[in-house]
Design an enzyme around this catalytic site. Structure first.
Site, PDB file in Angstrom:
ATOM      1  N   GLU B  49      -3.092  20.458   0.448  1.00 21.42           N
ATOM      2  CA  GLU B  49      -3.757  19.609  -0.540  1.00 21.42           C
ATOM      3  C   GLU B  49      -5.070  20.272  -0.880  1.00 21.42           C
ATOM      4  O   GLU B  49      -5.892  20.534  -0.011  1.00 21.42           O
ATOM      5  CB  GLU B  49      -4.053  18.223   0.047  1.00 21.42           C
ATOM      6  CG  GLU B  49      -2.869  17.277   0.021  1.00 21.42           C
ATOM      7  CD  GLU B  49      -3.228  15.917   0.591  1.00 21.42           C
ATOM      8  OE1 GLU B  49      -2.296  15.180   0.936  1.00 21.42           O
ATOM      9  OE2 GLU B  49      -4.436  15.603   0.696  1.00 21.42           O
ATOM     10  N   ASP B  60     -13.677   8.261  -1.300  1.00 22.55           N
ATOM     11  CA  ASP B  60     -13.942   9.187  -0.211  1.00 22.55           C
ATOM     12  C   ASP B  60     -15.191   8.839   0.578  1.00 22.55           C
ATOM     13  O   ASP B  60     -16.179   8.358   0.019  1.00 22.55           O
ATOM     14  CB  ASP B  60     -14.082  10.613  -0.763  1.00 22.55           C
ATOM     15  CG  ASP B  60     -12.731  11.193  -1.135  1.00 22.55           C
ATOM     16  OD1 ASP B  60     -11.858  11.247  -0.258  1.00 22.55           O
ATOM     17  OD2 ASP B  60     -12.547  11.548  -2.316  1.00 22.55           O
ATOM     18  N   TYR B 175       2.460   9.081   0.083  1.00 24.10           N
ATOM     19  CA  TYR B 175       1.305   9.267   0.952  1.00 24.10           C
ATOM     20  C   TYR B 175       0.872   7.881   1.403  1.00 24.10           C
ATOM     21  O   TYR B 175       0.353   7.106   0.612  1.00 24.10           O
ATOM     22  CB  TYR B 175       0.204   9.961   0.144  1.00 24.10           C
ATOM     23  CG  TYR B 175      -1.045  10.370   0.904  1.00 24.10           C
ATOM     24  CD1 TYR B 175      -1.679   9.525   1.816  1.00 24.10           C
ATOM     25  CD2 TYR B 175      -1.625  11.618   0.678  1.00 24.10           C
ATOM     26  CE1 TYR B 175      -2.824   9.913   2.482  1.00 24.10           C
ATOM     27  CE2 TYR B 175      -2.788  12.014   1.343  1.00 24.10           C
ATOM     28  CZ  TYR B 175      -3.378  11.150   2.238  1.00 24.10           C
ATOM     29  OH  TYR B 175      -4.525  11.526   2.882  1.00 24.10           O
TER      30      TYR B 175
END
Lengths: 417, 263
Positions: B49, B60, B175
Site C-alpha cells: 500500500e 489518520d 479491508y
C-alpha cells in the site's frame, strides 16, 4: 446552468446531499452510518411540531429572538444612497448567530441519546455557543481549536472553560480551524457510539449543510415579516448582504429570499491582503476552485496538486479555506453574487459602525458593511439593503486595537492617531 | 485477473496468509522511500500500500499525518507518487501496488486522466478513504472500468444492513478496519476481529484483510490467523519517521511479514 432554467432554488439538496454538483457525503465508512442516522433523525424532527416548539421556546427565552431589524439612519445618511437596515443577530445570547444552529443540533443530539458533544471552533464563537448550550443541558462538551487560535482568542477560551467545556488545542497540521475540524472528525470516528459532532457552519457532509441552513434560516424568515411590518405589507428587501467564512449566517439570511427574483443577494468573502495568486486571503469562491474536503465538494483554496492551502484574514471567524457547498452552487448558477473585501476595508467599516450607529461590530460583519459602504451611495433612496450584523465586536477589540496602534496594555491609555 | 487476484490465488495455493504493508510515498524523501518500497517484496510483503500524501488526512492518526507532511515538505506530488510506482514496476512485475489516500488530489487531476496515469504507472488498486459507496459514481465505478481494483473499507459500524452496499462494488479484497478510530490508535484484538471477519466472509467471496492497530509480529500473526491477512502501516511509518535506515525498516517489516506468514 442558467439561473432562469431553475424553477426553485429552495428545493435542494437532492437525496445524495447535492446542490448541483456540490455537497455530497465524502466521509470514511466508519462515519457513514452515523451520518445516515443523523439524516434520518433530522428528517423526523423537521416535520415534528414538538421539535420546533422546543426550538421556538428557547429561541425566544434563552437566545432572545427575534433579533431586531434596525433602520440604521445615521449610516444611511452618511452613505447618502440606499436605505440600510441591520439585522441585529449580534444581540443574541453569546453575541453571534452561531447559537441559532447550536440549539437545533443539541436538541437533536438529545433526541438521539448522545451524551458527549464535540465541536470545532476558529474565533471561538461557535465553541462558546456550543459550550453554553451544553452547560444549559448538562452535556459533556469538547471543543477543538487550533493552537494558534487558542493563543489569539484567549478571552473566548476562558469563556468556554468557565462554561465547563474542555478546550483541546490542535497542533496537527498547521494548528488552524481546518485542522481543528480534522481533529474533531478524528474524535468522532473514535467515539462513534456516544458522540454528536456539532458543526458550526453550512459545511461538512450531508445533512449538515442543509440542517445548519435550516436552523439559521430563522434570520431571513424574521427579516421578511419585520421588514413588511416596518415598510408595508409585501415589501421585500432589494438587496440582502452578509459576510461569509463557511457561510452560515449568510445562508440563514439568503435562503428565505432565494426564490424572490427581485432580491439581489450578495455574499462577502474575506479578501485578507487582497485576492491574488499569493493566497493571503480566504476568498474560496473568488480565489479558489472546486475540490473535496471535510465531507463535501465545494470551492476550496488549494494548490495545483489538490493540496489544501491555509487562508489568511484579520478575522479568525472567516479563516477557513472552504465555503458551504450551497454557496458554491448559488455562485455557479449566478443566483447570488460573491465579492471580497480586504482587511483594511473591513477595519474602516468597523470604525464607521462604531461612529455612526454606536454598534461595535465583529470583524466578520464588518466585511459585509464594507461592501454596503461601496454600493449604497450609488443606489436610490428607496432601495432597501438588509445587512446581517451577525456578531458583536467584543472579541475583536484586541485585534483592532493592535491594527489601530492603540496599546491596550498601557493602563493610562493612549490617544489614537 | 489483476495482480491482486493473482497474489491471493497464489497465497491460497500455498496455504498462506497475506502480509500487506503501508508506507507513505516520498517519506522522508523520494529516494529513501523508493529504496524502502523496492525492498518490501524481499522482506515478505505480498501487497504494497503506497500512501498518497494529503494535507488533511482526516482518518489518520499523528504518525501518518506527520509522514504526509514530511513527504509534502520534501516536494512530493501525485505525479511523483505515480513515478515512484512506475520506477518500482521496472524491477517487479508481480507485487501489487494499492494506492491509498484521499480524493482531492485525484479529483484535482481529473478522474479520467488519473486512472489512465495510474494504470500506466502499474498501480493495481485504489483505497480512497473519503469515498463511501454513496459516492461510487465519482471514482469507484470508473476505476473498475479502467481495470483497477477498488478496495473498500468495512468497519465495526458497518452493520449487516449496510454490508451488502459496502461489498457491492468492491474488488480485489475487503479491508476490515479493526477499530473505530484513526490509524495507529488502539490495539486490534484478535478475539474481537475474528467474528467480524467471519461476518464479512459470509457475505463475500473476496479475501478479507485486517488493518489498523497492528504493531508487532505477534499481533500480525494473531490477526492474520483469524483473517486472510494483516496490514501494518503506522508501526512501519513510525520507524521511518524516527530516521531509521531503510535496512532497519525492512528488517522490521520482515519480522511482521514472518508473523503473518506463520499464521
Amino acid at each position: 446552468m442558467a439561473e432562469d432554467l431553475i424553477n426553485s432554488f429552495m428545493t435542494g439538496p437532492d437525496e445524495g446531499g447535492r446542490f448541483g454538483k456540490f455537497g455530497g457525503r465524502f466521509v470514511s465508512e466508519t462515519l457513514m452510518p452515523l451520518i445516515l442516522d443523523l439524516e434520518a433523525e433530522y428528517e423526523k424532527a423537521k416535520t415534528d411540531d414538538s421539535f420546533w416548539a422546543e426550538m421556538d421556546d428557547l429561541w425566544k427565552h434563552y437566545v432572545g429572538r427575534p433579533s431586531p431589524l434596525y433602520y440604521a439612519e445615521r449610516l444611511t445618511e452618511r452613505l447618502g444612497g440606499a436605505k440600510i437596515y441591520l439585522k441585529r443577530d449580534e444581540l443574541n445570547h453569546t453575541g453571534a448567530h452561531k447559537i441559532n444552529n447550536v440549539l437545533g443540533q443539541i436538541i437533536l443530539a438529545r433526541r438521539m441519546g448522545k451524551t458527549r458533544i464535540i465541536a470545532e471552533t476558529g474565533a471561538g464563537q461557535h465553541g462558546v455557543a456550543t459550550a453554553t448550550v451544553c452547560a444549559k443541558f448538562g452535556l459533556k462538551c469538547i471543543v477543538y481549536m487550533g493552537a494558534h487560535d487558542v493563543e489569539r482568542q484567549a478571552p473566548n477560551v476562558f469563556r468556554m472553560r468557565l462554561l465547563g467545556a474542555e478546550v483541546v488545542p490542535v497542533t496537527s497540521g498547521r494548528g488552524t480551524l481546518k485542522d481543528a475540524m480534522n481533529d474533531a472528525l478524528r474524535d468522532w470516528v473514535t467515539n462513534v457510539r456516544d458522540t454528536f459532532y456539532c458543526i458550526g457552519t453550512v459545511a461538512g457532509p450531508h445533512p449538515y449543510p442543509a440542517m445548519v441552513r435550516d436552523f439559521q434560516s430563522i434570520i431571513g424568515k424574521e427579516v421578511r415579516w419585520q421588514l413588511a411590518a416596518q415598510e408595508g405589507e409585501g415589501r421585500l428587501p432589494d438587496t440582502v448582504i452578509a459576510a461569509i467564512g463557511g457561510g452560515s449566517n449568510a445562508m440563514g439570511l439568503f435562503f428565505p429570499f432565494l426564490d424572490d427574483k427581485s432580491v439581489r443577494i450578495i455574499g462577502v468573502e474575506a479578501g485578507g491582503k487582497g485576492v491574488d495568486d499569493k493566497f493571503e486571503h480566504c476568498a474560496s469562491l473568488t480565489g479558489g476552485r472546486p475540490g473535496v474536503l471535510h465531507g463535501n465538494r465545494t470551492y476550496l483554496l488549494q494548490d495545483g496538486d489538490g493540496q489544501i492551502l491555509e487562508g489568511f484574514s484579520i478575522s479568525a471567524g472567516l479563516d477557513y479555506p472552504g465555503i458551504g457547498p450551497e454557496h458554491s452552487w448559488l455562485h455557479e448558477t449566478g443566483r447570488a453574487e460573491y465579492v471580497s473585501i480586504t482587511d483594511k476595508e473591513a477595519l474602516a467599516a468597523f470604525q464607521l459602525s462604531c461612529e455612526t450607529e454606536g454598534i461595535i461590530p465583529a470583524l466578520e460583519p464588518s466585511h459585509a458593511l464594507a461592501h454596503v459602504q461601496k454600493i449604497a451611495p450609488e443606489l436610490p433612496a428607496d432601495h432597501i439593503i438588509v445587512m446581517n450584523m451577525c456578531g458583536r465586536g467584543d472579541k475583536d477589540i484586541f485585534t483592532v486595537a493592535k491594527h489601530l496602534g492603540f496599546d491596550m496594555s498601557d493602563t493610562e491609555g493612549r490617544e489614537m492617531e | 485477473m489483476t495482480r491482486i487476484d493473482d497474489t491471493f490465488s497464489r497465497l491460497k495455493d500455498n496455504g498462506k496468509k497475506a502480509f500487506v504493508s503501508y508506507v507513505m510515498a516520498g517519506d522522508p524523501d523520494y529516494d529513501t522511500a523508493l529504496e524502502v518500497v523496492k525492498g518490501l517484496p524481499a522482506a515478505g510483503v505480498d501487497i504494497i500500500e503506497l500512501g498518497l500524501p494529503f494535507t488533511d488526512p482526516m482518518a489518520d492518526g499523528p504518525t501518518i499525518q506527520l509522514a504526509g507532511q514530511r513527504a509534502l515538505e520534501a516536494g512530493m506530488t501525485l505525479q511523483k507518487t505515480l513515478d515512484m510506482a512506475a520506477e518500482f514496476r521496472k524491477g517487479d512485475d508481480t507485487t501489487p501496488i494499492v494506492l491509498m489516500g484521499y480524493y482531492n488530489p485525484i479529483y484535482s487531476r481529473g478522474v479520467e486522466q488519473f486512472l489512465a496515469d495510474a494504470k500506466a504507472a502499474g498501480i493495481d488498486g485504489l483505497i480512497v478513504v473519503d469515498l463511501p459507496p454513496e459516492e461510487d459514481d465519482e471514482l469507484c465505478i470508473p476505476a473498475q472500468a479502467a481495470g483497477l481494483n477498488f478496495i473498500r473499507l468495512a468497519t465495526p459500524t458497518t452493520d449487516d444492513k449496510r454490508l451488502p452496499k459496502v461489498l457491492q462494488n468492491t474488488s480485489g479484497f475487503v479491508y476490515y478496519v479493526s477499530i473505530t478510530g484513526i490509524t495507529g490508535a488502539a490495539n486490534a484484538e484478535a478475539g474481537d476481529v475474528g467474528p467480524e471477519v467471519a461476518r464479512i466472509k459470509a457475505a463475500t467471496d473476496l479475501p478479507v484483510i485486517v488493518g489498523f492497530g497492528i504493531k508487532t509480529p505477534e499481533r500480525s500473526e494473531a490477526i492474520a490467523r483469524v483473517a486472510d491477512g494483516a496490514v501494518v502501516g503506522s508501526a512501519i511509518v513510525e520507524k521511518i519517521g524516527a530516521g531509521e535506515s531503510p535496512a532497519d525498516v525492512l528488517a522490521f517489516v520482515k519480522s511482521l511479514a514472518d508473523g503473518a506468514h506463520r499464521a
